[in-house]
Design a protein around this motif. Sequence first.
Motif, short mmCIF file in Angstrom:
data_model
loop_
_atom_site.label_atom_id
_atom_site.label_comp_id
_atom_site.label_asym_id
_atom_site.label_seq_id
_atom_site.Cartn_x
_atom_site.Cartn_y
_atom_site.Cartn_z
N ASN A 67 0.86 -1.19 0.00
CA ASN A 67 0.00 0.00 0.00
C ASN A 67 0.90 1.24 0.00
O ASN A 67 1.36 1.68 1.05
N LYS A 69 0.32 4.19 -0.23
CA LYS A 69 -0.19 5.37 0.48
C LYS A 69 0.04 5.30 1.99
O LYS A 69 -0.14 6.26 2.71
N ASN A 70 0.40 4.11 2.46
CA ASN A 70 0.61 3.93 3.89
C ASN A 70 2.07 4.26 4.23
O ASN A 70 2.97 3.95 3.46
N TRP A 73 4.71 1.02 3.95
CA TRP A 73 4.24 0.73 2.58
C TRP A 73 4.16 -0.76 2.26
O TRP A 73 3.59 -1.15 1.25
N GLU A 76 0.17 -5.12 4.60
CA GLU A 76 -1.06 -5.50 3.89
C GLU A 76 -2.27 -4.83 4.55
O GLU A 76 -2.45 -4.95 5.77
N PRO A 77 -3.12 -4.14 3.77
CA PRO A 77 -4.27 -3.44 4.36
C PRO A 77 -5.17 -4.37 5.19
O PRO A 77 -5.68 -3.98 6.23
#
Lengths: 394, 394
Positions: A67, A69-70, A73, A76-77
Motif C-alpha cells: 500500500n 499510500k501507507n 508501505w 497488507e491493508p
Amino acid sequence: MSCIIKCSPIPSASFAISETTENNINWDTIINLDHGDPIMYESYWRKMGNKCDITLSGYQSLSYFANVKNLCWFLEPKLEEEIKRLHNLVGNAIVDDHYIVVGTGSSQLIQASLYALSPPNEPEPISVVSAAPFYSAYAEVVNFVKSGLYKWAGDAHNFVKNGSYIELITSPNNPNGVIRKPVVNGDEGILIHDLAYYWPQYTAITSPANHDVMLFTVSKSTGHAGSRIGWALVRDKEVARKMTKFMEISTIGVSKEAQLRAAKILGMICDSCLDPTLDNFFEYNKSVMIERWQRLRQVVKANDHFFTLPKYPLQYCLFTRSFYETHPAFAWLMCKGSEDDLEKLLKGHNILTRSGKKFGSDPKCVRLSMLSRDEDFNIFLQRLMVIQRVTNAN
Amino acid sequence: MSCIIKCSPIPSASFAISETTENNINWDTIINLDHGDPIMYESYWRKMGNKCDITLSGYQSLSYFANVKNLCWFLEPKLEEEIKRLHNLVGNAIVDDHYIVVGTGSSQLIQASLYALSPPNEPEPISVVSAAPFYSAYAEVVNFVKSGLYKWAGDAHNFVKNGSYIELITSPNNPNGVIRKPVVNGDEGILIHDLAYYWPQYTAITSPANHDVMLFTVSKSTGHAGSRIGWALVRDKEVARKMTKFMEISTIGVSKEAQLRAAKILGMICDSCLDPTLDNFFEYNKSVMIERWQRLRQVVKANDHFFTLPKYPLQYCLFTRSFYETHPAFAWLMCKGSEDDLEKLLKGHNILTRSGKKFGSDPKCVRLSMLSRDEDFNIFLQRLMVIQRVTNAN
C-alpha cells in the motif's frame, strides 16, 4: 467492547499423579521446554478445521509494495484492519492514535525500535536496559552486530542513570510472568513496551495499554510462530517512519504470504469471540493454561516444596468480565533445595529448560515453556514429580 | 541437464514509434522505474492460472522449527529440495557440496554473510567494498546500524588492500548488467557473490557458479518480490552455521508460508522446463526481455545517440543451448548530451529512475527497471523518444 463466550471442554488428557512411579514413566524422550515453541495452540486450530484455510495463487503479491499510500508501505491493508479489530475487541491496547509497523516477528521490531529511538550522531551508543530477570535474547539482539547506535547495559535495577537510555519493559514478563512498569524512571528514558503476552489467555486485561511503542507478535498471541509476524503500535509518526526504514533496509519489508495468513487468523479469532457457534479462542486456550498451571502447581506442592513457583495476584479482566490470575506462557521454576544448577539437574533427566543465568538471574531458577504439546507436558510433569521425590530423599 | 523448450508468443502490445508525437502521449502518470519491482512476471504467472495455488490451513506451520536435523533448522525441506532441483536443472550454480541457508530476501542474507565472515574480535571493523557502479543499497545495508564488525569502504577499484577485506561481487551486475569477477584480488580477500540475476532470462549460463558464498533471491528469479525469500549456497559449514545464527537472532528464522509458496513456485518453474505442455518459464520471460530491450535500443538509436546503453557480448548458454547476450533487469542509461543530471531530466517528465550517483558513479547515468508492467514500459518508451528529440533540438 463485548464478546460472547462459549465454554470449551478442557482438551488435555487426564493424568493421575498418585499412580506414577519411577519405573513406569518414559525417561528416554528428550522433552524440550527450552524454547517457547507454541505448539499447544495446534489443538485449537485443528478444531477449526478448514475455516482458516487461505489459498494463494502464483500471480498474487509479486510486488514489494502492499500500500504505497501507507507510511508502512509493505503492510497488507487486510492485516492492518484485523490488527485494529482485534485490539479494539480485546481492549488490550489503544490503536486509534498509533501507526502500525509490521515486522518479521517481534525480534526484528525490537531492533527497528532501537534503530528509530537511538540518537543517530552520538559518539557513544545509547544504553539499553531491562529489569532482571529479562528476556534472554535481549542482550544478543542488542549486541550481535556491535552497533555503534545502541549497546546492552544489563539489569535496569543496577543502571545508574546519566543522560538518555532505552528501557525494555516486558509485561507480563518473560521469563517470570510478572506485570511490569519501568524501573529506572529517569527523565531521559525512552521506553519500549514488549507486550507479546498481554492477551486474555495469559493474564487479565486490566486496561488498554497506551504507550509510545508497543510490540506484539502472532507467535504468542495466536500460536503461529512459524509465520514470523509481529507488529508495533507507534505513537510518533517520525519513529514509525524510521522503524519502517529499518525494515526496508534490513529485509525490504515483510512476507506478504505470512501477512495475509496472519490477517485471516486474527480475523478468525475476532469471529470466534463474536459468534456463539464457534469455540472462543481466548476461552479455549485460557482453559488449557489454567489446567496446565493447576497440574504443575499440584506436582510442585506434592513434595515438601522442593520447587517453588511465583504467585500471581487475582485481577479483574475487562475482556472476559471475570477475575483471573496470570497464567504465563513460561513457568519460572525455582529449586529451594541444595541444587545450585537447576537447568543441569533437569537436563540430567532429559528435560531441556533455560537457566536463570541467561535471564540475568539465579541458576537455581529455570524458565520452561508451558506451551508444549500435551504429550510432552504430561511426560514433563511425571518426571518432575519423581525428580523432586528422589532428589529430596538423597 | 536438459530441458524441453516450448516457444511462446511475445506478450507485449505492439508499439509504433513512428506515429508518436509529443501531443498524443500520456505525460501525467508517474512512471516509477526507480525500484526493481518485478511486476513484468505477473503475465506469466497469470497464464499459469491455478497451477501454482497453495492452500495453508490454520493448524499448519505453528512451530519455529522446520527441520531440527538441518543445520539451517528453519529451512522447509520442500524448499531445500526445489532449490537444489532448480539449480541442477538450470546449471547456474553448484549446490551439492554447499549448505543452503534461507533468508528474508537477499538483503538479510548479505547481512548474515557479513556477520559470519567478519573477524569477531578485531578492534576495527573489516572493510566491505564493491566495484562501482555497485548496487545502491550496499552502503546502507552495511552501515545502517554502525556495526563494529564491518563498514562500507566504497568502490573496490579505489581500495588500497592492507590486510583482510570483504568484496561483494554482483554478476550480472546491478545496475549495469556486466558479468563480473573480483577486482581487488588481495590475498586476504573474502568474497560474497550476489548472483540474483544469474538466470537464463537475463544472461547466458556459461558455467555453474562455484563460489564460497553465493546469494540468490526469488524476487529476481521468479518475480515474487513480495515473498521476501532468498537463499545462500555456502561451502563452509561454520560460515553456514554463523549465517543461520544471524537469522536466528535477527528474525528467529524465515516465514514458513513464504518458504512453502516459494517451493511451489520453484517446482513449477522446473516442471515448465520439462513438460512440453507448459510454457517454459525461462523462454517466456527471456522473450519478454528480448523484446523490451530491442524496443528500448530502437528508441535510443532513433535520435542521434542522445542516450547510450551498454553493449553486451554474445555468449553460449549451456541451458538454452543457444547464443544469448545479457538482457539485464535494469537498463543503465547514459546521457551523452550536455545534461548533467539525467535523473532530474527524466523526473521532469514524470519518469522516476535512480541516479548514477547512488551507485558510486556518474549523474549522467541512471538505472531504470526493465521489469515494470507492459503499460508503464510502453509509456516510458514513448516519453523517452520525445524527450530526446525535444531536448536535442533545444
